[in-house]
Design an enzyme around this catalytic site. Structure first.
Site, PDB file in Angstrom:
ATOM      1  N   HIS A 355     -47.469   0.195  29.230  1.00  0.00           N
ATOM      2  CA  HIS A 355     -47.042   1.356  30.014  1.00  0.00           C
ATOM      3  C   HIS A 355     -48.168   2.316  30.340  1.00  0.00           C
ATOM      4  O   HIS A 355     -47.902   3.402  30.870  1.00  0.00           O
ATOM      5  CB  HIS A 355     -45.979   2.164  29.265  1.00  0.00           C
ATOM      6  CG  HIS A 355     -44.714   1.420  29.025  1.00  0.00           C
ATOM      7  ND1 HIS A 355     -43.629   1.514  29.863  1.00  0.00           N
ATOM      8  CD2 HIS A 355     -44.360   0.562  28.046  1.00  0.00           C
ATOM      9  CE1 HIS A 355     -42.654   0.757  29.394  1.00  0.00           C
ATOM     10  NE2 HIS A 355     -43.076   0.157  28.293  1.00  0.00           N
ATOM     11  N   LYS A 542     -41.389  16.351  34.786  1.00  0.00           N
ATOM     12  CA  LYS A 542     -42.037  15.258  34.039  1.00  0.00           C
ATOM     13  C   LYS A 542     -42.853  15.913  32.923  1.00  0.00           C
ATOM     14  O   LYS A 542     -43.015  17.130  32.922  1.00  0.00           O
ATOM     15  CB  LYS A 542     -42.957  14.450  34.951  1.00  0.00           C
ATOM     16  CG  LYS A 542     -43.907  15.326  35.793  1.00  0.00           C
ATOM     17  CD  LYS A 542     -44.726  14.522  36.777  1.00  0.00           C
ATOM     18  CE  LYS A 542     -44.012  14.129  38.046  1.00  0.00           C
ATOM     19  NZ  LYS A 542     -43.568  12.751  38.086  1.00  0.00           N
ATOM     20  N   ARG A 543     -43.361  15.117  31.983  1.00  0.00           N
ATOM     21  CA  ARG A 543     -44.205  15.711  30.941  1.00  0.00           C
ATOM     22  C   ARG A 543     -45.404  16.413  31.564  1.00  0.00           C
ATOM     23  O   ARG A 543     -45.853  16.076  32.656  1.00  0.00           O
ATOM     24  CB  ARG A 543     -44.683  14.616  29.987  1.00  0.00           C
ATOM     25  CG  ARG A 543     -43.610  14.140  29.034  1.00  0.00           C
ATOM     26  CD  ARG A 543     -43.139  15.263  28.119  1.00  0.00           C
ATOM     27  NE  ARG A 543     -44.110  15.585  27.118  1.00  0.00           N
ATOM     28  CZ  ARG A 543     -44.053  15.204  25.840  1.00  0.00           C
ATOM     29  NH1 ARG A 543     -43.022  14.506  25.407  1.00  0.00           N
ATOM     30  NH2 ARG A 543     -44.999  15.557  24.978  1.00  0.00           N
ATOM     31  N   LYS A 548     -51.013  14.201  35.723  1.00  0.00           N
ATOM     32  CA  LYS A 548     -49.840  14.363  36.587  1.00  0.00           C
ATOM     33  C   LYS A 548     -50.026  15.536  37.557  1.00  0.00           C
ATOM     34  O   LYS A 548     -49.259  15.717  38.488  1.00  0.00           O
ATOM     35  CB  LYS A 548     -48.576  14.562  35.749  1.00  0.00           C
ATOM     36  CG  LYS A 548     -48.185  13.316  34.939  1.00  0.00           C
ATOM     37  CD  LYS A 548     -46.971  13.570  34.077  1.00  0.00           C
ATOM     38  CE  LYS A 548     -46.668  12.467  33.077  1.00  0.00           C
ATOM     39  NZ  LYS A 548     -45.974  11.302  33.657  1.00  0.00           N
ATOM     40  N   THR A 650     -40.667   7.050  36.907  1.00  0.00           N
ATOM     41  CA  THR A 650     -39.267   6.671  37.120  1.00  0.00           C
ATOM     42  C   THR A 650     -38.488   7.866  37.685  1.00  0.00           C
ATOM     43  O   THR A 650     -37.478   7.680  38.366  1.00  0.00           O
ATOM     44  CB  THR A 650     -38.603   6.191  35.815  1.00  0.00           C
ATOM     45  OG1 THR A 650     -38.970   7.087  34.755  1.00  0.00           O
ATOM     46  CG2 THR A 650     -39.042   4.790  35.454  1.00  0.00           C
ATOM     47  N   LYS A 654     -35.400   8.301  40.595  1.00  0.00           N
ATOM     48  CA  LYS A 654     -34.175   9.094  40.444  1.00  0.00           C
ATOM     49  C   LYS A 654     -34.031  10.085  41.592  1.00  0.00           C
ATOM     50  O   LYS A 654     -32.944  10.264  42.161  1.00  0.00           O
ATOM     51  CB  LYS A 654     -34.189   9.849  39.108  1.00  0.00           C
ATOM     52  CG  LYS A 654     -34.118   8.943  37.891  1.00  0.00           C
ATOM     53  CD  LYS A 654     -34.496   9.656  36.590  1.00  0.00           C
ATOM     54  CE  LYS A 654     -34.806   8.612  35.522  1.00  0.00           C
ATOM     55  NZ  LYS A 654     -35.578   9.164  34.380  1.00  0.00           N
TER      56      LYS A 654
END
Ligand code: 26Q
Length: 804
Positions: A355, A542-543, A548, A650, A654
């Site tokens: 991952h 998200k985290r 990110k 992911t 969504k």
């Protein structure tokens, strides 16, 4: 069992009285929640038993998904939905004067995961049960899940998540199925009947007690099992030896040390620290899980060398990779198989999902820690390593390659390499990610074992993420294309023929507006803050991680803010920027980024000049249940990681499924979303894969150039340290330093200009509502491709070799 409304009402009242000696008027919301859940569990019990019987009678191949994390969230709503009794239950309770939605809100999230990896495991459980695959979860029953986040004065504060404090109605403790896991001690080889065996002495024995949760398939009578292990002392409360010697403190210390194994989920998903307790957690659940699998297998009276025909184990990242050595131990030491045969079976049973490509997240354990805690397992890994190194040497005749590929090397045990050597399948989680693994990170292993590598793009369960969380959209879809999409999500594609239908477009808009209004109401009642439901809901959830790039999002907001100040009549659609993000407690830069987001939020709130055109909301304690509220209300999906860094994502799927338009880099599964919807229905910006790799290889990036060149960036970066944000000048000096002095590892400054252009394009597109709604429909229509039902069918076919 067919349940009707009257039966349910009667059963419910009886349950409330049986559990609490209460009636409806005196019971608290929690008691009512607990009673209805307990009833739902009763209703599923027979199916659960029958599924288990069916699996063992028909000798079906069983899949076990081994994972340190299962981020399940709440279960009442999804269990009612999957049993097909949700509407009936809602009506029945309403007739008793009870609002089901209120009870759903009482359930504490099962937050036994950090983020994507743990949530993926939960989606896979739902999909395995729903497509009728005998697939079960195996993990740890943490006493405390991922911390609860509070924001105090703009900073993140962590509160322990005591999720079990009021009991967990869904689980069944199965003390009769407990097993013993052994740590430490000494191992000595002894020769017995011409065969070497290994005597393990002076170990610490820990009792692993399973707690089972039913995983209910969607209207198909399948109920699988999530088995989570809890650590206990063997003689329950204390070590009687010490106790009888009068060493009372020592007696309880032992108890606490054992219980600490399953006490808390590690909240860090970035940098891996060589913490001994984490390795203990890993071996604890892996050994317990394997022992219980082998015990069940042996009840079938099948020969042990056919194990792989009946058992498949997927290891979720390297965290459970020690399973490979543990299975070898069982086969060689306990089942007396020869090494080669045992290894063949083991690799045929095991498969590994990767991952991450971030080097700092690759697990490796110092040899001395490993050897001391798991002496026999270390010997086995050593043997696997030696045999593997010989093969590598035989193939390449090059010791440098042997060095690069050795499982044990430079003082460490490298878990990813063990996972690859000991499995028959290695998969990445999106096309781009798998390509990068093959080309770069694991290229030597790909050259050696090309047949093992494959891609399985992630997916999400459309039942939780559309049917359950966005009932208005689900109903609208069903009204137009019928209900087949629920069993076959790929059928969502039939919405395409409505994408230009003005009437349908208006309906899509109405649903989105209703969801936005509902979220605004919820937020107002919970936090007293007003959100304009007519603004664009721009969502990054998200985290919190540097890669990110929440910082890039903040910089766009600051730039927009300055543009509005310079030109108060700037023609933009009002926008609300939502952030939901937990930072690992020890991740300083991530925590400072949270403070920055909240500082910018305050700055904007307190400035009349921006005239309600922009607003920033930090969603405290982002979690599965909060995701279910915000995602249906999102207009814009922020997927802005530095290309090559996000394995898949992911949340992107969504949000798309709920009709949001994605603004994205071509990273992870964003690439596949783009391929599905086409360039006209997504807004892409930023550096491409080859460019990022080029810069990284040549080390040719210089962030200061961008700072000097672009006055917008200059203004923003200066504001971090000149007091204009209304906080002391030192507050954000480390972010400033990270971006300039330390050269901005994730290219925030480099991608800034192109991101601003992309955001302006979003504004333009939204102004053209016909186009926007068409895009939204096209996104929903293609989202069926990302249902985890599809993903799981591919795992079943290609990796687990299950023929259906
Ligand atoms: C490892 C060792 C020690 C402590 C912690 C860890 C640890 C824990 C969790 C390392 C990594 C994680 C979680 C990783 C994760 O969530 N990765 C995400 O997986 C998703 C599902 O495949 C992808 O969509 C995301 O792109 C990826 O970041």
């Amino acid at each position: 069992m067919q349940i009707d409304k009257e039966t349910l009402k009667k059963d419910f009242k009886r349950k409330l009285t049986a559990l609490y000696a209460e009636n409806i008027s005196s019971a608290s919301a929690f008691h009512k929640y607990y009673a209805i859940s307990s009833l739902v569990k009763d209703y599923s019990s027979e199916k659960w038993m029958n599924s288990n019987d069916n699996y063992s009678n028909k000798e079906k191949k069983q899949v076990y998904y081994f994972s340190m994390e299962f981020l399940i969230g709440r279960l009442l709503g999804s269990n009612l939905l999957n049993l097909g009794i949700k509407d009936m239950c809602k009506e029945a309770l309403a007739e008793l004067g009870i609002d089901l939605d209120e009870l759903l809100e009482v359930e504490h999230d099962a937050g036994l995961g950090n983020g994507g990896l743990g949530r993926l495991a939960a989606c896979f459980l739902d999909s395995m049960a729903s497509v009728g695959i005998p697939g079960h979860g195996c993990g740890i029953r943490y006493d405390y899940g991922l911390f609860e986040q509070k924001i105090v004065n703009g900073y993140q504060v962590e509160i322990p998540d005591n999720w079990l404090k009021n009991g967990n109605v869904w689980e069944v403790r199965r003390e009769d199925k407990a097993v013993v896991v052994k740590f430490g001690g000494e191992v000595t080889p002894v020769l017995e009947n011409d065969r070497l065996s290994f005597k393990h002495e002076n170990f610490e024995a820990v009792l692993a007690v399973p707690y089972d949760t039913p995983i209910i398939g969607y209207k198909n009578n399948t109920v699988n099992t999530l088995r989570l292990w809890s650590a206990e002392t063997i003689d329950k409360d204390f070590d009687f030896d010490s106790f009888s010697k009068g060493e009372y403190t020592k007696a309880v210390e032992h108890k606490y040390s054992v219980q600490s194994i399953s006490q808390v989920l590690y909240p860090d998903d970035t940098r891996v620290e060589g913490k001994i307790l984490r390795l203990k957690q890993q071996y604890f659940f892996v050994s317990a899980g394997l022992q219980s699998i082998i015990r069940t297998y042996k009840k079938m009276h099948k020969p042990i060398n056919k194990l792989d025909e009946y058992i498949q184990i997927q290891i979720n990242d390297t965290h459970p990779a020690v399973a490979i050595a543990e299975l070898m131990r069982i086969l060689v030491d306990e089942e007396m198989l020869e090494w080669d045969e045992a290894f063949k079976i083991t690799t045929s049973v095991m498969s590994y999902t990767n991952h991450t490509i971030l080097a700092e997240a690759l697990e490796k354990w110092p040899i001395n820690i490993f050897k001391k805690l798991l002496p026999r397992i270390f010997m086995i890994i050593n043997e696997i390593n030696e045999r593997f190194c010989k093969e590598v040497y035989a193939k390449y005749d090059d010791l440098n390659i042997v060095h690069d590929m050795a499982i044990i090397c430079d003082g460490y045990v490298k878990m990813a390499y063990l996972a690859i050597v000991g499995s028959h399948s290695v998969n990445g989680v999106a096309k781009l990610h798998t390509e990068i693994l093959k080309e770069r990170e694991l290229s030597k292993f790909y050259n050696f074992f090309p047949q093992k590598f494959n891609n399985k793009t992630n997916g999400i369960t459309h039942r939780r993420w559309l049917l359950q969380s966005n009932p208005k959209l689900a109903d609208l879809i069903t009204k137009n294309i019928g209900q087949n999409w629920i069993k076959e999500p790929i059928k969502l594609i039939n919405l395409l023929s409505y994408s230009k239908d003005k009437n349908f477009q208006d309906k899509i808009y109405e649903v989105k507006q209703a969801n936005k209004a509902q979220f605004s109401d919820y937020f107002k009642s919970k936090h007293g803050v007003t959100i304009d439901p007519n603004s664009i809901f721009d969502v990054q959830v998200k985290r919190l991680h540097a890669y990110k790039r929440q910082l890039l999002n903040v910089f766009n907001i600051l730039d927009l803010y300055y543009r509005l100040k310079d030109n108060p009549s700037l023609d933009i659609v009002p926008r609300t920027f939502f952030f939901g993000a937990k930072a690992a407690p020890g991740y300083y830069l991530a925590k400072q980024t949270i403070k920055l987001i909240n500082t910018v939020a305050d700055l904007i709130d307190n400035d009349q000049a921006v005239n309600g055109k922009i607003k920033v909301i930090f969603l405290e304690n982002y979690s599965v249940s909060l995701a279910e509220k915000i995602i249906p209300a999102a207009d814009v999906s922020e997927q802005i990681s530095t290309t090559t860094k996000e394995a898949s994502g992911t949340g992107n799927m969504k949000l798309m499924m709920n009709g949001a338009i994605t603004i994205a880099t071509l990273d992870g599964a964003n690439v596949e979303i783009r391929d599905q919807v086409g360039d006209d229905n997504i807004v892409i910006f930023g550096m491409k894969k080859d460019e990022v790799m080029e810069y990284e290889k040549n080390k040719s990036y210089n962030s200061t150039e961008y700072y000097n060149k672009d006055p917008r960036l200059k203004r923003i970066l200066d504001s971090l340290v000149n007091g204009s944000l209304g906080v002391p000048t030192s507050e954000f000096s480390d972010i400033h330093k990270y971006l300039l002095a330390n050269n901005d590892e994730f290219f925030v400054l480099k991608d800034f200009a192109s991101y601003i252009d992309a955001q302006n394009k979003i504004d333009e597109l939204y102004k053209n509502q016909g186009k926007w709604r068409e895009m939204s429909i096209i996104n929903i229509a293609h989202s069926g491709a990302f249902s985890s039902d599809n993903t799981i069918k591919k795992y079943a076919r290609d990796i687990w070799r299950i023929v259906k």
